[in-house]
Design a protein around this motif. Structure first.
Motif, short mmCIF file in Angstrom:
data_model
loop_
_atom_site.label_atom_id
_atom_site.label_comp_id
_atom_site.label_asym_id
_atom_site.label_seq_id
_atom_site.Cartn_x
_atom_site.Cartn_y
_atom_site.Cartn_z
N TRP A 1 6.49 -16.27 52.99
CA TRP A 1 4.99 -16.45 52.57
C TRP A 1 4.09 -17.56 51.39
N ARG A 2 5.66 -17.90 50.94
CA ARG A 2 4.65 -19.28 49.87
C ARG A 2 4.88 -20.85 51.23
N HIS A 3 6.20 -20.75 51.95
CA HIS A 3 6.26 -22.35 52.30
C HIS A 3 5.96 -21.47 53.74
N GLY A 4 6.05 -20.73 54.38
CA GLY A 4 5.92 -21.21 56.07
C GLY A 4 7.41 -21.11 56.96
N ALA A 5 7.26 -21.08 57.67
CA ALA A 5 9.15 -21.66 59.13
C ALA A 5 9.52 -22.10 59.18
N ARG A 6 9.58 -23.18 57.91
CA ARG A 6 10.08 -24.63 56.91
C ARG A 6 10.54 -24.54 55.78
N ASP A 7 11.46 -26.03 55.75
CA ASP A 7 12.23 -26.13 54.43
C ASP A 7 12.73 -24.62 53.94
N HIS A 8 11.51 -24.34 52.94
CA HIS A 8 12.21 -23.43 51.78
C HIS A 8 11.86 -22.40 52.37
N GLY A 9 10.82 -22.33 53.00
CA GLY A 9 10.07 -20.96 54.04
C GLY A 9 11.70 -20.88 54.93
N LEU A 10 12.59 -21.00 55.43
CA LEU A 10 14.03 -20.28 56.71
C LEU A 10 14.48 -18.98 55.49
N SER A 11 14.59 -19.80 54.48
CA SER A 11 15.97 -18.19 54.34
C SER A 11 15.11 -16.92 54.30
N SER A 12 14.15 -16.81 54.85
CA SER A 12 13.97 -15.82 55.18
C SER A 12 13.66 -15.29 56.55
N TYR A 13 14.20 -15.46 57.61
CA TYR A 13 14.20 -16.00 58.73
C TYR A 13 15.66 -15.34 59.07
N PRO A 14 15.60 -14.77 60.36
CA PRO A 14 17.22 -14.61 60.80
C PRO A 14 17.48 -15.55 61.22
N GLU A 15 18.98 -16.17 61.48
CA GLU A 15 19.80 -17.27 61.28
C GLU A 15 19.96 -16.96 63.52
N TRP A 16 18.21 -17.53 64.20
CA TRP A 16 17.79 -17.08 65.34
C TRP A 16 18.92 -18.61 66.19
N GLY A 17 18.94 -19.20 66.02
CA GLY A 17 19.29 -20.78 66.21
C GLY A 17 20.58 -20.52 66.41
N LEU A 18 21.50 -19.56 66.20
CA LEU A 18 23.20 -19.58 66.70
C LEU A 18 23.46 -19.88 68.08
N SER A 19 22.57 -18.94 68.99
CA SER A 19 23.39 -19.05 70.05
C SER A 19 22.67 -20.05 70.62
N GLY A 20 22.12 -21.51 70.35
CA GLY A 20 22.08 -22.09 71.23
C GLY A 20 22.82 -23.82 70.78
N LEU A 21 23.87 -23.17 69.93
CA LEU A 21 24.47 -24.38 68.87
C LEU A 21 25.57 -24.25 69.32
N THR A 22 25.98 -25.91 69.75
CA THR A 22 26.99 -26.50 70.39
C THR A 22 28.13 -27.28 69.56
N ALA A 23 29.52 -27.58 70.01
CA ALA A 23 30.30 -27.95 68.67
C ALA A 23 29.38 -29.11 68.87
N GLU A 24 29.46 -30.16 70.04
CA GLU A 24 28.58 -31.40 69.16
C GLU A 24 27.29 -31.29 68.31
N GLU A 25 26.52 -30.52 68.44
CA GLU A 25 25.56 -30.54 67.37
C GLU A 25 26.30 -30.88 66.53
N LEU A 26 27.55 -29.96 66.05
CA LEU A 26 27.95 -29.03 64.50
C LEU A 26 28.62 -29.86 64.48
N ARG A 27 29.11 -31.29 65.20
CA ARG A 27 29.82 -32.46 64.79
C ARG A 27 28.84 -33.56 63.88
N ARG A 28 27.91 -33.42 64.92
CA ARG A 28 27.01 -34.80 64.45
C ARG A 28 26.28 -34.00 63.05
N TRP A 29 26.15 -32.22 62.96
CA TRP A 29 25.57 -32.65 61.39
C TRP A 29 26.70 -32.79 60.37
N ALA A 30 27.46 -32.00 60.70
CA ALA A 30 29.14 -32.60 59.72
C ALA A 30 28.77 -33.86 59.65
#
Length: 565
Positions: A124-153
């Motif tokens: 409600w304060r921040h919307g669907a980005r940055d500090h507001g994401l903690s309110s949302y389910p982790e919908w992105g899990l299904s599409g994450l690949t091993a290569e994306e995780l390596r780049r993130w690390a």
């Protein structure tokens, strides 16, 4: 006293403790650095790093917050060295063999967690980005690949973006922090979904919650304590309206902190709790603060600083400050600042808190009477595009090249493709667009007179990296128009059109009259003597009567058989 050291290029903090040794490796990355379409990537990486260590005898864990991620444990020096060395090894060579297993574990973790009253505050304060994401389910899990995780690390989990802290007398022998080289990452700028403050929104929880953004300083921590004392006195001791009352103070790494307060309420007492809560905020804002409350709050914090374990206890917060560039003070500096806080300072914090306030109130209540503005739940603009009417005629859908608008009895909802944080897509054609402002637009093709090309326009408008593929839904959970719902609720008994019903009624009445007369005539032929010259005429009438009866009954038979097919 906290010592500043370095281990393999990683800043290291060391503080004495009278208990068992404990340590943590903290990185400046969290959910606020993600996007909604990839929300969960940091949490998933944390799980993958720890998964191979699951059979260890010592106690360890990981934690992912809005702006930091920590791997920590308690045990012997040798165990700590083994644990943290293994964590760094797994970060540089990510063990992705359990990728799908850990995704399922995280989905289970989300589905089984209990909802707290403050969970929806961030969106409600921040919307669907940055500090507001903690309110949302982790919908992105299904599409994450091993290569994306390596780049993130490789981007976030580097020696320049980490701090090691140890509560103990030394850095454990054999500890190796073999991390890649990188840069210190800044804290993301906090967005806002509120056009104006103070604001409020209605929630199903039986609690009143305040969220305010204040400058990070000693006066703000003291104000949080004074606010709790005032709320407890007013809502529990004096009025007996609330049982649970608490406040919190959470720095976010950018020179500001979230100040929160909660008071629960019975269903029949909610209006009174809202009123009493707001009265306390107004009292403090106008400076009606007792010196005794200030003195008690300061004394409580002074006692906390006086404990022998305080330096060890504040190591995680000290590391957080180091990573975010916030100042770290000695205990003497903290005490000196606390003792300079005045009632005037608290009034200033109270006014700052009111000016930025976001208030959550229970269903059936509001706060507009106190000067709070309702947080937006609809959009002010619409897009230009093709109009599609709902099958029940109560709303319209506008699909254009710039975005989508829904116009219904609840107002207008618009999500522009450029401002779409994520789009959930189901195989049956349903789409849910979530704007950066947290506005949600749900499209069910079964409820509108759309065609396949409509969804193609929407799919081509939303960037591919913001689209999330959802699993198939149970057909029973797919919304249907009213007529179809009635058919499903009464299988084999579909609702007849009015003309069919009228025709069957008329046919039945005619059949009954003609058939009844013919039946009486037939019986009469057998039990009453009839002149020979009249027999042929009467039997002819009987035959014609029965033929006419059959003809009149045909509409009923045909319509019934047709509906059964």
């Amino acid at each position: 006293m906290i010592q500043h050291l370095e281990t393999d290029g990683v800043p290291t903090l060391l503080a004495p403790t009278g208990g068992p040794m404990r340590a943590g490796l903290t990185f400046r990355v969290g959910t606020a650095d993600e996007t909604l379409a990839r929300h969960g990537i940091t949490h998933l990486l944390e799980h993958l790093v720890l998964a191979p260590l699951g059979t260890a005898d010592y106690h360890f864990n990981g934690a992912t917050g809005p702006v930091f991620t920590t791997f920590h444990m308690q045990g012997s020096a040798a165990d700590i060295a083994t644990f943290l060395t293994s964590v760094c090894a797994n970060l540089t060579d990510l063990p992705t063999g359990r990728l799908e297993v850990e995704k399922d574990i995280l989905r289970t973790e989300w589905s089984s967690r209990g909802g707290a009253a403050i969970d929806d505050i961030p969106l409600w304060r921040h919307g669907a980005r940055d500090h507001g994401l903690s309110s949302y389910p982790e919908w992105g899990l299904s599409g994450l690949t091993a290569e994306e995780l390596r780049r993130w690390a490789a981007r976030w989990f580097t020696r320049e973006n980490a701090v090691l802290w140890i509560a103990g007398d030394r850095v454990p022998e054999g500890l190796r922090l073999n991390l890649p080289t990188g840069v210190r990452q800044p804290v993301p700028t906090a967005s806002s979904a509120l056009p104006t403050t103070p604001a409020y929104f209605v929630h199903g929880s039986r609690a009143v919650v305040l969220d305010a953004v204040v400058r990070r300083r000693a006066a703000a921590t003291v104000y949080a304590e004074v606010l709790e004392r005032e709320l407890f006195r007013a809502l529990r001791q004096d009025a007996g309206l609330s049982y649970t009352i608490n406040t919190g103070y959470e720095p976010r790494g950018d020179g500001h902190a979230h100040l929160r307060a909660l008071a629960d309420a019975l269903a029949e007492k909610q209006d009174a709790v809202v009123g009493g809560f707001i009265d306390v905020l107004a009292k403090l804002r106008f400076g009606r603060i007792e010196q005794s409350d200030l003195d008690a709050a300061v004394a409580k914090r002074v006692d906390m600083y006086a404990t022998a374990e305080f330096d060890a206890a504040r190591l995680p917060a000290y590391a957080f400050n180091l990573l975010t560039g916030e100042p770290n003070h000695t205990i003497d500096e903290h005490l000196a600042e606390l003792k300079t806080v005045t009632v005037t300072d608290l009034r200033e914090v109270a006014q700052e808190a009111y000016a930025s306030a976001l208030l959550m109130v229970p269903d059936g209540t509001s706060a507009d009477w106190a000067g709070f503005t309702a947080a937006p739940t609809s959009s002010e603009s619409t897009v230009s595009g093709t109009t599609y009417h709902s099958r029940d005629g109560n709303s319209r859908l506008l699909v254009g090249t710039e975005g989508v608008s829904h116009l219904g009895t609840g107002g207008t909802v618009t999500v522009a493709y450029a401002d779409c944080a994520a789009m959930l897509a189901w195989p049956d054609g349903a789409r849910q667009l979530i704007g950066h402002d947290a506005i949600v637009l749900h499209i069910e093709p079964t409820l509108f007179d759309t065609h396949p090309a409509t969804m193609q326009v929407i799919d081509s408008g939303v960037p591919v990296d913001r689209q999330i593929r959802m699993p198939p839904r149970d057909p029973e959970h797919i919304p249907q128009p009213r007529a179809v719902r009635e058919t499903r609720q009464h299988p084999g008994q579909p609702k007849r059109p009015a003309w069919e019903t009228l025709l069957m009624v008329l046919s039945g009445l005619a059949t009954l009259v003609v058939g009844g007369f013919t039946l009486l005539l037939t019986i009469g032929m057998f039990i009453s003597p009839t002149a020979e010259e009249d027999v042929a005429v009467l039997w002819g009438a009987v035959v014609i009567g029965w033929l006419l009866t059959v003809i009149l009954a045909l509409p009923i038979v045909l319509l019934t058989r047709g509906r059964r097919r």
